[in-house]
Design an enzyme around this catalytic site. Structure first.
Site, PDB file in Angstrom:
ATOM      1  N   ASP A 105       0.853  -1.170   0.000  1.00  0.00           N
ATOM      2  CA  ASP A 105       0.000   0.000   0.000  1.00  0.00           C
ATOM      3  C   ASP A 105       0.899   1.233   0.000  1.00  0.00           C
ATOM      4  OD1 ASP A 105      -2.346   1.504   0.178  1.00  0.00           O
ATOM      5  OD2 ASP A 105      -2.242   1.559   2.358  1.00  0.00           O
ATOM      6  N   ASP A 120      -3.069  -1.006   5.565  1.00  0.00           N
ATOM      7  CA  ASP A 120      -3.512  -0.501   6.861  1.00  0.00           C
ATOM      8  C   ASP A 120      -5.016  -0.321   6.945  1.00  0.00           C
ATOM      9  OD1 ASP A 120      -3.766   1.600   5.137  1.00  0.00           O
ATOM     10  OD2 ASP A 120      -2.589   3.033   6.310  1.00  0.00           O
ATOM     11  N   ASP A 180      -7.849  -3.267   2.653  1.00  0.00           N
ATOM     12  CA  ASP A 180      -6.707  -4.157   2.422  1.00  0.00           C
ATOM     13  C   ASP A 180      -6.927  -5.550   3.012  1.00  0.00           C
ATOM     14  OD1 ASP A 180      -5.066  -2.129   1.199  1.00  0.00           O
ATOM     15  OD2 ASP A 180      -4.781  -1.282   3.184  1.00  0.00           O
TER      16      ASP A 180
END
Length: 904
Positions: A330, A638, A642
């Site tokens: 990410d 986070d 996800d």
């Protein structure tokens, strides 16, 4: 995505109300009760979990555990209750660890449920009341204000300065401006400005919206269903050890049966004698201590990783890190700071750069690479004073960390002022605010009216560049002669805006206008024209400096990093260039992913390293396709968006500081410092753990092989009395082998561990070199042990004395072979090789004490059938056993010479 989940943003207010059979003034209580019965509570469905007993019993479903239980059964049949208890204890410890770790993993869905808002403000019977969010139904009219957590999926009907932080759902790093206008049907999730989604946070303004989805039908409910449906993969080590366990079990049973048949048919042993011989052969071949060594080695790896800010939630994930060849990361908060930072300021005459990252107000200013002292630059001081005053946020230091209260972009402007030495508190006192026009998405700017204590009044305006430029007539430039005012040159500013946007910067414009003295009110007519443009601010969420170094380390280790983010593609490309991804310019957006079939996309994922504007389904699809190509994939994240990909990845890595609980519970590993660099450290530890596991296996199996050959040799040669009894074999396996092998779990990383490519996850534990070494050393151990056993018998010693010599010879062989095992092919006949692991020296000392007790203590002599031996015999044992150290080192030298791709 289902049509009923995608269409609401494309409908007008009237169409939405008609579709829901609702009213713009809310539902009646009676209608709400009927709909609650029809649609159910606004909760996420919770699947019935497995019972604790079933989860505990499932931990025993493993071939190695079956082998270990078989060993325990054999020892119990021999009435060796102590060893049977030890074996059972090892099995229970393994099961308990697996039970606890699996229980934690099943908390992922509960963590997502906790993200839902407990209360909601809703219009019922014409009155605004507070109800439990669980009682919301489609058609309810919900009121939102700053600080609220959105209680359900809403189609917004009214907004006033409404901004919602959706990072946990979309990956967008900044709060999103919301407005009620309908959007095209194919608008991606992150761009649906007229929608508010359950679980997101209102950061600014007010609004109201009609509930269009509750419970499992919401976006967060859809992600919860994705998490529940994702199959969590087993680790390469568990797959290999399961295969190894099956192979070993079959080999042991075959060997025991062949020995039993040979003894009865060829050597005329009785059935009872051969049964005990077969038991001894099986006990000798079973590596009883191996599961315990595996567990302990992994646990030591967990402790080492924790010291480097990587908290492992599932024990086998430690080893999986050693096979990772690709990290899907990410962007926001992982590769970047998740803190907006001013990196560029453009005025009419120059472009300034700012160093520093995040909210820490330390940094420098530069022009064309040359350092600039901001305190003596009047034009720079003015533009920074403008953004500090036209600002509703605050900056404070708390426990050593700098934090912004309010809008992140406004906070970044305050930090820029502090870097220039401005006293933020004093400026506010010297130029107090009299009035303001707050930022609204309709007009895209904020204006504040200030006066000085000398009686001057002036207006500062900041906002979207296209809006502010339309209100400006002049521009301010600085030169050696001082600040000058000239006519606005729009082409110049548009070019600078485009240049900033091309490198992924968010752009703000700042302007000023004198006001009438003692003016106390501000309206739109005061700012709609004749402003003087001071300049542009370029802001970004900058990459972490340590992430740049970590990406470089990963590349050296043969690990490719890919960025998967919900942010804009230009921003993603800019960060990719800054952190040094292999191919930062090739990018795919979520919309482009939807247009590619799996076969085409699988070809593209090999070369594309940047994916922007993606949804949770896209992230999950990318991870699955990469795994389908044979890659071992680690995924970082986070947000709740996800969680599905984190659960599916071979190693899911969540951020511990700013990550959501949903992400943490779905992951195998949590970073205590939210730092991508900690992943590189964890990979190094994972590779070291696997190396140490292989060393332990390479040490234990020749011991078992040597014992089995001793028993098998006795059967083949027709010995009436065997050199080793089953009880003595158990002593060697459970006391000595485990003690020495455990020392290998503390081996430090080998040189160059992060300069070699990831190991092939499909490579078996027992490589050809391993099989050769196991057989080679087994023969050495068998020859020396058998030889000294026969020596003692020929010398007229009793069977107890000869067996004691055989056991001690085998143990001394293990002690010397332990040092060979420290390096698989590198030499150990040097200071580091012999003395580099203090735990090995400690284990040797402890084992010698055990062997002295085994040989000389009367209770142990009675238990194991041993006898005292003299000094001369010990010297003979040591001389024979030491041979393995030099013979194996000679073999390793030959391997190094003739195998060009050998590893140290």
């Amino acid at each position: 995505m289902q049509p009923e989940q995608t269409r609401w943003h494309s409908l007008t207010e009237a169409q939405t109300l008609q579709q829901l059979q609702a009213d713009a003034h809310g539902l009646s209580a009676a209608a709400a009760r009927l709909r609650l019965t029809e649609h159910g509570a606004n909760r996420l469905p919770e699947a019935r979990p497995r019972s604790a007993l079933v989860r505990f019993l499932a931990q025993f479903h493993n071939v190695l555990i079956y082998v270990l239980l078989s060993a325990g059964l054999v020892t119990a049949m021999l009435q060796h209750w102590l060893d049977a208890g030890v074996i059972l204890g090892v099995v229970l410890v393994n099961a308990a660890i697996g039970f606890v770790q699996e229980g934690k993993a099943e908390d992922a869905l509960r963590a997502i449920r906790r993200m839902l808002s407990p209360l909601a403000m809703v219009w019922r019977d014409g009155r605004l009341i507070s109800i439990e969010a669980a009682n919301l139904v489609p058609g309810d009219l919900v009121a939102l204000q700053s600080g609220d957590k959105v209680p359900a999926d809403l189609r917004l009907l009214r907004t006033k300065g409404l901004q919602i932080e959706e990072a946990a759902l979309t990956g967008e790093s900044l709060p999103v401006d919301k407005r009620p206008d309908p959007l095209p049907r194919d608008t991606v999730l992150a761009d649906r400005r007229c929608m508010a989604y359950s679980g997101t946070l209102v950061t600014h303004g007010q609004g109201s919206g009609i509930v269009v989805a509750t419970g499992a039908d919401t976006e967060i409910g859809r992600i919860s269903a994705l998490v529940a449906g994702v199959q969590q993969l087993t680790t390469p080590l568990l797959r290999q050890m399961a295969q190894f366990g099956r192979w070993l079990t079959g080999a042991i049973l075959l060997l025991a049966a062949a020995g039993f048949a040979f003894g009865m048919l060829v050597r005329d042993y009785s059935a009872s004698e051969m049964f005990m011989a077969a038991v001894g052969l099986a006990v000798a071949a079973i590596p009883e201590g191996l599961p315990a060594i595996m567990t302990i080695t992994l646990a030591i790896g967990v402790q080492r990783m924790a010291a480097r800010n990587a908290i492992v939630r599932r024990l086998p994930a430690v080893e999986t890190l050693g096979t990772v060849g690709l990290i899907c990361s990410d962007k926001t908060g992982t590769l970047t700071c998740n803190e907006m930072t001013v990196t560029a300021i453009a005025t009419a005459g120059r472009q300034l750069g700012l160093s520093g990252a995040g909210y820490d107000p330390h940094g420098t200013f530069s022009v064309d690479g040359e350092h600039l002292a901001p305190q003596g630059d009047a034009a720079l001081q003015e533009i920074l004073r403008a953004v500090v005053l036209c600002n509703d946020s605050t900056l404070e230091q708390l426990d050593g960390d700098w934090r912004v209260h309010g809008d992140p972009m406004e906070g970044a402007l305050l930090v820029a002022g502090a870097k220039a030495g401005l006293d933020l508190v004093r400026i506010a006192k010297d130029y107090p605010r009299t009035d303001l026009i707050p930022f609204e998405s309709e007009h895209k700017f904020m204006a504040t009216l200030h006066h000085s204590h000398a009686g001057e009044s002036f207006i500062y305006v900041k906002g979207a560049p296209e809006a502010v430029l339309d209100m400006c007539a002049t521009q301010r430039a600085s030169s050696d002669a001082g600040a000058t005012i000239s006519a606005l040159t729009p082409a110049l500013w548009h070019a600078r805006m485009e240049a900033m946007a091309d490198v992924g910067l968010r752009v703000l414009a700042v302007a000023v206008k004198p006001a009438q003295p003692h003016r106390s009110e501000l309206d739109f007519a005061d700012v709609d024209s004749d402003l003087t443009l001071l300049g542009l601010f370029g802001l970004m969420d900058p990459p972490r400096a340590e992430a740049i170094a970590a990406v470089r380390d990963c590349a050296a280790a043969g690990i490719r990093v890919k960025m998967i983010t919900g942010d804009h593609v230009a921003t993603a490309r800019s960060i990719a260039r800054r952190i040094g991804l292999a191919n930062p310019d090739a990018a795919l957006t979520g919309r482009e992913l939807d247009q590619l079939d799996d076969a085409t996309l699988q070809q593209r994922v090999a070369e594309v390293d940047v994916y922007a504007r993606v949804t949770p389904e896209h992230k999950l699809r990318l991870v699955q396709l990469l795994q389908g190509a044979g890659r071992v994939v680690a995924m970082t994240g986070d947000g709740v968006n996800d969680a599905p990909a984190l659960k599916r990845a071979d190693v899911g890595i969540a951020m511990g500081v700013k990550g959501t609980e949903a992400a943490k519970e779905a992951a195998e590993m949590v970073l205590a410092d939210d730092n991508f660099a900690s992943i590189a450290s964890a990979v190094e530890e994972g590779r070291t753990v696997y190396d140490n596991l292989r060393k332990a296996i390479l040490f234990i199996l020749p011991t078992n092989g040597g014992e089995a050959l001793v028993v098998l040799g006795a059967i083949l040669f027709g010995f009436q009395q065997f050199p080793l009894t089953p009880v003595q074999i158990l002593w060697v396996n459970m006391i000595t082998a485990v003690t020495l092998a455990l020392a290998l779990a503390f081996e430090p990383p080998e040189p160059g561990v992060m300069r070699r490519p990831p190991r092939n996850a499909g490579q078996p534990v027992l490589t050809p070199l391993f099989l050769w070494r196991i057989g080679y050393v087994s023969l050495i151990l068998m020859g020396g042990t058998f030889g000294l056993f026969l020596w003692e018998l020929e010398a007229g010693e009793g069977i107890a004395h000869a067996r004691t010599v055989a056991v001690n010879t085998l143990v001394m062989f293990e002690i010397f072979y332990l040092f060979n095992s420290r390096y698989m092919t590198a030499p150990v006949l040097n200071r580091e090789g012999l003395l580099g692991n203090r735990f090995a020296l400690l284990a040797v000392g402890l084992l010698l004490l055990f062997q002295l007790g085994f040989t000389y203590l009367p209770p142990l002599q009675a238990l194991f059938g041993t006898a005292a031996i003299g000094l001369t015999t010990w010297l003979r044992i040591v001389a024979v056993a030491a041979s393995v150290l030099f013979i194996v080192e000679l073999e390793k030298a030959l391997v190094r010479r003739y195998t060009s791709n050998s590893r140290p």
